[in-house]
Structure formats: C-alpha cells, structure tokens
Scaffold this active site. Structure first.
Site, short mmCIF file in Angstrom:
data_model
loop_
_atom_site.label_atom_id
_atom_site.label_comp_id
_atom_site.label_asym_id
_atom_site.label_seq_id
_atom_site.Cartn_x
_atom_site.Cartn_y
_atom_site.Cartn_z
N SER A 263 -6.59 4.13 5.57
CA SER A 263 -7.43 3.02 6.00
C SER A 263 -7.59 3.00 7.51
CB SER A 263 -6.84 1.66 5.64
OG SER A 263 -5.94 1.70 4.62
N HIS B 32 -12.30 6.32 0.84
CA HIS B 32 -11.57 5.09 1.12
C HIS B 32 -11.85 4.05 0.04
CE1 HIS B 32 -10.77 1.42 3.83
NE2 HIS B 32 -9.64 1.85 3.31
N GLU C 290 -15.79 4.01 0.51
CA GLU C 290 -16.39 4.66 1.68
C GLU C 290 -16.14 6.16 1.58
OE1 GLU C 290 -16.34 1.74 5.46
OE2 GLU C 290 -14.37 2.07 4.60
N ASN D 290 -13.51 -1.83 7.49
CA ASN D 290 -12.38 -2.41 8.21
C ASN D 290 -12.73 -2.69 9.67
OD1 ASN D 290 -10.65 -2.63 6.08
ND2 ASN D 290 -9.66 -0.65 6.40
P1 NAD Z 1 2.30 2.72 -1.14
O1 NAD Z 1 3.41 2.68 -0.18
O2 NAD Z 1 2.15 1.65 -2.14
O3 NAD Z 1 2.34 4.11 -1.93
C1 NAD Z 1 2.59 5.33 -1.34
C2 NAD Z 1 3.28 6.22 -2.37
O4 NAD Z 1 3.39 7.51 -1.83
C3 NAD Z 1 4.69 5.76 -2.73
O5 NAD Z 1 4.80 5.64 -4.12
C4 NAD Z 1 5.59 6.87 -2.20
O6 NAD Z 1 6.72 7.10 -3.04
C5 NAD Z 1 4.65 8.05 -2.22
N1 NAD Z 1 5.02 9.13 -1.31
C6 NAD Z 1 5.67 9.07 -0.14
N2 NAD Z 1 5.80 10.31 0.39
C7 NAD Z 1 5.23 11.17 -0.48
C8 NAD Z 1 5.06 12.58 -0.53
N3 NAD Z 1 5.49 13.34 0.46
N4 NAD Z 1 4.46 13.11 -1.59
C9 NAD Z 1 4.03 12.34 -2.62
N5 NAD Z 1 4.15 11.00 -2.64
C10 NAD Z 1 4.74 10.42 -1.58
O7 NAD Z 1 0.97 2.84 -0.23
P2 NAD Z 1 -0.51 2.41 -0.60
O8 NAD Z 1 -0.69 0.97 -0.26
O9 NAD Z 1 -0.84 2.90 -1.94
O10 NAD Z 1 -1.34 3.22 0.49
C11 NAD Z 1 -1.58 4.59 0.35
C12 NAD Z 1 -2.67 4.98 1.29
O11 NAD Z 1 -3.84 4.22 0.95
C13 NAD Z 1 -2.42 4.68 2.74
O12 NAD Z 1 -3.00 5.69 3.52
C14 NAD Z 1 -3.12 3.36 2.98
O13 NAD Z 1 -3.54 3.18 4.31
C15 NAD Z 1 -4.31 3.53 2.10
N6 NAD Z 1 -4.95 2.29 1.64
C16 NAD Z 1 -4.19 1.24 1.24
C17 NAD Z 1 -4.84 0.09 0.79
C18 NAD Z 1 -4.04 -1.08 0.30
O14 NAD Z 1 -4.60 -2.18 0.21
N7 NAD Z 1 -2.79 -0.91 -0.08
C19 NAD Z 1 -6.23 0.03 0.76
C20 NAD Z 1 -6.97 1.14 1.15
C21 NAD Z 1 -6.32 2.26 1.59
#
Ligand code: NAD
Length: 691
Positions: free
Chosen positions: A434, A455, A467, A505
């Site tokens: 993000s 995204h 996106e 964003n």
């Molecule tokens: P999260 O912390 O909920 O999930 C991340 C997952 O990745 C975890 O389950 C973790 O165990 C796993 N992980 C860590 N290291 C790893 C590796 N080396 N290999 C495989 N898996 C691994 O995070 P999230 O909220 O799902 O966010 C993930 C991405 O999405 C980020 O880049 C975030 O910026 C983006 N994002 C988040 C949102 C939101 O609202 N949460 C919205 C849009 C984009």
C-alpha cells in the site's frame, strides 16, 4: 441461442420448437412466431447479448399489439431470445436524450403501450429466464401471467440511478403482491430470486426450461390459480393505514440515505401514500415524478457512476492468460485475495512462513463462499482450487504470483530473491503493497518488466476496485494481463502509475490526517465522522482509519510525507500512540473507537463551520495533483476509482465531477482561504486551472 436471425431459435430454450420469422431488414427488436394459435413475441435486440428496453422496443411492441388487437390469437407469450436473461431494464444511455425530448410525453406513450398489452382480450403470459429488471419487469407485470424459469429474478434497481419505476411498476406491483413487500423491493432495489418471487406472488409458476410449454398449457387450461388479495392489501386501501406504513418506510429509508442526497425513494413513498388507492392518479403522478427525478443532479450523477463502472469493466475485457495464481503471505489481505481468486475459478496456491495463517485463510475462504451464496458443490469446488502451500512450490507453476507479505521492503526483496529461481518464464509478479514505491522494489524482482502492483482493498470480497500499478518499465503485456485478471475475478481495475500512495491512498490520506488534526483541536471523533457522512461518504474518516488499520495509515502517511513535495499535516501523536499501544483499529478491537461490541455509531451535529471543507477539499486537491501528474489516465477514471474504492459520495458523481459542479474557481479560492487560516497543507495544487 444460435445467434442467427431465422430458424427454430427457441428450441435452445426448451421444448418449444417454434419457427420465428426472420428479423426485419432494419432489425426490429421483437421477433414473432405462431404455434398452435399462440403468438410468441420474442425480444431479441440486435447487436447486444443482453436485452434492454429502449424507445424502439416500446414502439415496436406498440405495432405488434396493434396487430394483435386486430387479429386476436388464442394467447400471447412474451419472452426473450437471449440466453443472458429476459431484460436488464431500460436503456440508460437513452435517458439524457429522453430528458431533453420531454420525458413525460415519452413515458405517457410507453404507459399507453403497456396498458394496451394489459387490456388485450386474450391471455398474455410472460416467460422469464434470468433477470427481468426495471422496464423488463414492467413488461412482465403488464402480462396476465408470469412463468419463471428456475434461476429467474425480478427487480427494480431504479433507486440506484436516483429514480423509481417509470413504466407502471409503482402501481402494477403493489396491485399484484403485498403492497409493503412491493414497496420494499422498489425502495431497496434488491431483486427477488425465483423462490422469493413465487412466494411473493410475482411468479405464478416456477418451472424448468424444458417444462415451459407444459406450464403455458397449464395456465391456458385454467390449472394455475392465484390467491385473492389478502387482508393487508385491503387495509392499505385506506389512507390512514397507508399514512402509517409510509411513515415507517420514511424512517427506515432515512436510516440509509438522506432525502436531500437521494430524493427518489422519498418521492416513491409520497406517490404511494397519496395515490396508492387510485391507479389512474398514481399513473399520472408516477410519470411526472419520474420525469422530474430524471432531471435531478443526483440521478444524472448516479447514471454517470453507472457508465464509469462500465468503462472500468471495458478496460478489464480480454484474456489474462492466468490459470494459476500463487499468493505469498496468507494474512489479512493474502488470505482473502487467494480465496476470492479461487472462488472466481482460478487455481490458487497459498504460501506463508507460518501454518496458522494458512488454516485461518481456508476457514475464511469458506465464510467468503457462504457470503457469496455459493451452493455446497460450488463451495467444495472453490475450496478444492485453493491449496495451502507452506513450501511455496506453487510459485514454479503459477502464471501470476501475488506478494502480500508484511509492509517491509527488505522482507519483500528477500521473497523476490527466492522467487527469482522459482518463477517460470512469462509469469508476472505483483505486489499488494500500500505504501512502498515499486521503483524501490523492482530491481529485486525476477523480471522488472513483469513486475507491477495489484493493490487490493480491505475487505477484498466487498471492495470492487483494484489499482493496477505500473512503474516506469512495466511492460504493456504484463499490465494488460493484470487488468484482464481483475475482470476475470470480477473486480474493477484502475490503471495507475507508481505515485506515492498510488491514487487512492494519496487522495484519502490528507482526509484522514485532517480528521486527526481536528481531533487534536478538540473536536469529537463522532462529530468529524458525522460531517463526512453528511457530505455523502459511506463512513467518516475516523471510522475509516480504524477500519483500514491505524498501523497501515501510519505507514502510508509516513511514506507520503517522505515522498510528496507538498506540505502535509503533521502526523498526529495520537496516531503514533495508538499504534505503539497495539490499538490498531477494528482488527485489534480498539482504535480511535472501541470495536469490541460492533460498529461505532457517530452521534449528531456540531464542529467548526469549515469542518467539511477541511476534510473533503484536501482530498479533492490530491486528486487534482494525481490528474496533473498523470497518475491516472483521465478525470473519469480518477472519479471511477475514487467512487469504487472509497465510496466517495456516488450521488456527487466523483471528486473531480463534484469540484466542477461546485465550481473550480470557487473550490480553489476556498482552499486558499483554508491555507491562510490553517496552514500551507491547504495550498491549492497548480493543476486546478486544468480540471
Ligand atoms: P498481515 O500481517 O496480515 O499478513 C502478512 C502475512 O505474511 C502473515 O501471515 C505472515 O506470516 C506472512 N509472511 C511473513 N513473512 C513471510 C515470508 N517470508 N513468506 C511468506 N509469508 C510471509 O499483512 P496484510 O495486512 O495482509 O498486508 C499484506 C500486504 O498488503 C502489505 O504489503 C500491506 O501494505 C498490503 N495491504 C494491506 C491492506 C490492509 O488493509 N491490511 C490493504 C491493502 C494492502
């Protein structure tokens, strides 16, 4: 349907083997056939896979009815030749013209045609497969009988366009079924699917396609009955009873949409309250009310949003060449992206360093299938397509790898380094980041030309927009396949460039940050949220920040502060404190609001006079910046992205459309005033003169 214009086309739709006459050279929308003394009028608009009801459909129906009045058959059956369904409603592209040409006159003519259909002296039967919506439903209602083929649905989605039914639906439906149920259907715009349509009395018979002819015979033989109007129907003929019911409907509607933003449902309630016992008066009033709603800004803007959606859908057409998706990271986003892609037919492998998120993701996938009303078999198939893959072997076979690991550039680069040895030639790597710049990640990607951003927004099943982010060297083929992938999984793609925060964003953050500045000034979070909701946002900025996650807000805010040249509000200490305390919003059960017992409800009123402008104008200004810098291709795609990703007040037609409607100069002057009063974060973007 075989697509030819002659021959026994209806054989494809059931047992009826019927020769339909060839289409007229000009291509009339109704095709006529006769079998066993029954005239079939089959709607088959040329050049489209879906029937819509335009002026020419009604005029051609008028000519058919005139012939039937002269030479009345044993019965008339109306149905559609399109496999897609009966009719998707009025042809909205004709509405602007209709408004200019004197909508009331055109509507009166349409009413005359449906009245004549209703008054034919022989039985009339409408056979509906798929959806009969809006004007399509109104044609069905003007028939004596309705046979629903399993899977059929009936509905009036007009409120979503700032309208109500305009071809007799407002009086024919309440005369057919329980009037309060009829009003609910019209006020909510929700469709009644087969079972409900039968229960309500909209459909007289439900049958399978192969039994349609038998159902027609049963109707004509008098073997199908209909219940007499119930007590409730009779009670609601009294003014007092209708007044009470109408008051209840108004207060229910007011909980969802305010009258000054969305007048149509209120106009419909008024119509019914005043004329619900007098069909002739209701008919006149329906026409006048529809014609005047057609001319409101709300309806024009909602029609604009309808076409913006079509535009994004058009971008998403084409083959994606993606059968297998591998998702890295099974957290909040990765788990739902994987589930959604599997539900939409992709083979998905899901990788995570930990096992718990994989188990949780499968459980969540099951819930997502349930919420999407999938049958048991469909759910089983979707879950079969979703394979937990702790070792990440799926990356070798995948056509697309989506990385959804935590927001940490070093960690993401490490993941890309491993993928370099695993991903097959031609496959695409997309990150769901993000706040990180693709330019800072791409050099680590296995093939920078096949690296991009996808995204998704949270929660994935509900949020329509994705996106599709290109950096300077993403190649056209990869970007095109990713937009087509969005279409394949029923999402709307917004192509954007690698700007800090991308578009959505970037535009949202000043709005969220200003909400925190207002809280620092002592304004209550409820008041701030109420101001935004009054403007027309689906939820206030404080609630939104909690829902997005305060940690994510902080990441995006910091990233924007580092990389955008414009002055921005200082990041509020209260945001940092919450994140440090682990109070990251809804997901933690506590953010600015207490989420432990469900959704927070903002109270009413108050706050500084300029609060709405302080919240909304910085968002508009960031949109102008994105337009000036070419982050999006044009103003319409920008408006579409903001409406579908943030719910930006749809009745305002999108942020830039709203700015134009308010007046570009006026808006800019207002920003200058705010800058003088509150600081340079409000200074208008140099792009305003080009909006
Ligand atoms: P999260 O912390 O909920 O999930 C991340 C997952 O990745 C975890 O389950 C973790 O165990 C796993 N992980 C860590 N290291 C790893 C590796 N080396 N290999 C495989 N898996 C691994 O995070 P999230 O909220 O799902 O966010 C993930 C991405 O999405 C980020 O880049 C975030 O910026 C983006 N994002 C988040 C949102 C939101 O609202 N949460 C919205 C849009 C984009």
């Amino acid at each position: 349907m075989d697509g030819t214009r002659t021959g026994p086309v209806l054989r494809h739709l059931g047992e009826t083997a019927l020769e339909l006459g060839p289409a007229e050279p000009g291509g009339g929308p109704w095709r006529r056939g006769i079998s066993d003394g029954i005239v079939w009028l089959v709607l088959d608009r040329q050049g489209s896979s879906v029937n819509t009801v335009s002026q020419d459909v009604i005029e051609a129906l008028e000519a058919e009815i005139a012939a039937l009045e002269q030479d009345t058959p044993r019965a008339v059956v109306i149905r559609s030749a399109k496999t897609a369904g009966f009719a998707a409603g009025a042809d909205i592209s004709g509405f602007d013209r209709m408004s200019d040409a004197g909508a009331a006159d055109l509507l009166r003519r349409g009413h005359g045609v449906l009245d004549r259909l209703e008054n034919l002296s022989c039985p009339t039967i409408c056979v509906v497969h798929g959806a009969a919506l809006g004007a399509g439903f109104e044609i069905a209602l003007a028939c004596d009988w309705r046979i629903a083929v399993d899977g059929a649905s009936f509905g009036f989605p007009e409120v979503r366009l700032g309208l109500h039914p305009g071809l007799g639906g407002t009086f024919r439906l309440p005369a057919l079924i329980d009037p309060t149920e009829a009003m609910t259907l019209m006020l909510t715009g929700k469709a009644a699917h087969t079972g409900k349509a039968r229960k309500l009395g909209i459909a007289d018979v439900v049958t399978e396609e192969r039994h349609v002819q038998a159902a027609i015979d049963a109707v004509l033989n008098g073997d199908v009955g209909r219940e007499a109007a119930g007590l409730k129907f009779r009670a609601l003929r009294f003014d007092r009873a209708r007044r009470l019911a109408a008051d209840r409907m108004r207060s229910e509607t007011a909980k969802k949409v305010p009258q000054d933003h969305y007048p149509a449902p209120y106009a419909l309630i008024d119509l019914w309250e005043r004329h619900g016992d007098d069909r002739a008066a209701m008919q006149t009033a329906e026409i006048e009310s529809f014609a005047s709603l057609l001319d409101t800004d709300t309806s024009r803007n909602l029609r604009r949003v309808f076409f913006l959606r079509q535009r994004l859908k058009d971008i998403a057409r084409g083959a994606d060449g993606i059968a297998h998706v591998h998702v890295v990271g099974a957290g909040a986003m990765g788990g739902e992206i994987a589930a959604w892609a599997a539900l939409k037919g992709k083979t998905v492998t899901l990788e995570d360093v930990a096992l718990d998120p994989l188990g949780a993701a499968v459980a969540r996938a099951r819930r997502i299938c349930k919420d999407a009303h999938l049958s048991g078999i469909e759910t089983r198939d979707a879950l079969d397509r979703l394979m937990p893959d702790p070792r990440g072997y799926g990356a070798r076979r995948a056509d697309l790898v989506i990385e959804a690991a935590p927001e940490d550039a070093a960690l993401k680069r490490e993941i890309y380094a491993t993928l370099r040895d695993w991903m097959k030639d031609g496959s695409i790597l997309a990150t769901n980041t993000s706040s990180l710049r693709l330019a800072d990640l791409r050099d680590g990607a296995p093939d920078p030309a096949r690296f991009a951003g996808l995204h998704f927004f949270n929660p994935v099943p509900k949020m329509q927009l994705v996106e599709v982010v290109r950096h300077d060297t993403t190649d056209d083929d990869a970007a095109g396949r990713l937009t087509a992938f969005c279409g394949a999984i029923d999402k709307l793609p917004a192509p954007v460039t690698d700007h800090p925060g991308f578009l959505v964003n970037r535009a949202l953050m000043p709005y969220l940050m200003e909400a925190m500045v207002l809280m620092d000034e002592g304004v209550s979070k409820e008041r701030i949220d109420t101001a935004a909701i009054r403007f027309g946002m689906p939820m206030g900025p404080v609630t939104l920040a909690d829902q997005v996650g305060l940690d994510i807000c902080l990441d995006v805010a910091e990233s924007l502060k580092r990389s955008v040249d414009k002055p921005m509000a200082e990041i509020s200490d209260r945001l940092r404190e919450r994140v440090e305390a682990g109070e990251t919003g809804k997901k933690a059960g506590q953010g600015f609001y207490d989420w432990s017992d469900g959704t927070p409800h903002p109270d009413d009123g108050g706050g500084p006079d300029d609060m709405t402008d302080r919240l909304i104008l910085p968002m508009l200004d960031a949109c102008v910046e994105c337009l000036r810098l070419g982050v999006v291709r044009d103003a319409d795609e920008l408006d579409a992205a903001m409406v579908f990703a943030t719910g930006f007040a749809p009745f305002r037609g999108g942020p830039l459309h709203h700015a134009r409607a308010r007046g570009v100069d006026e808006t800019r002057t207002r920003l200058e005033e705010l800058a003088a009063r509150h600081g340079p974060r409000f200074a208008p973007d140099p792009g305003w003169p080009d909006v």
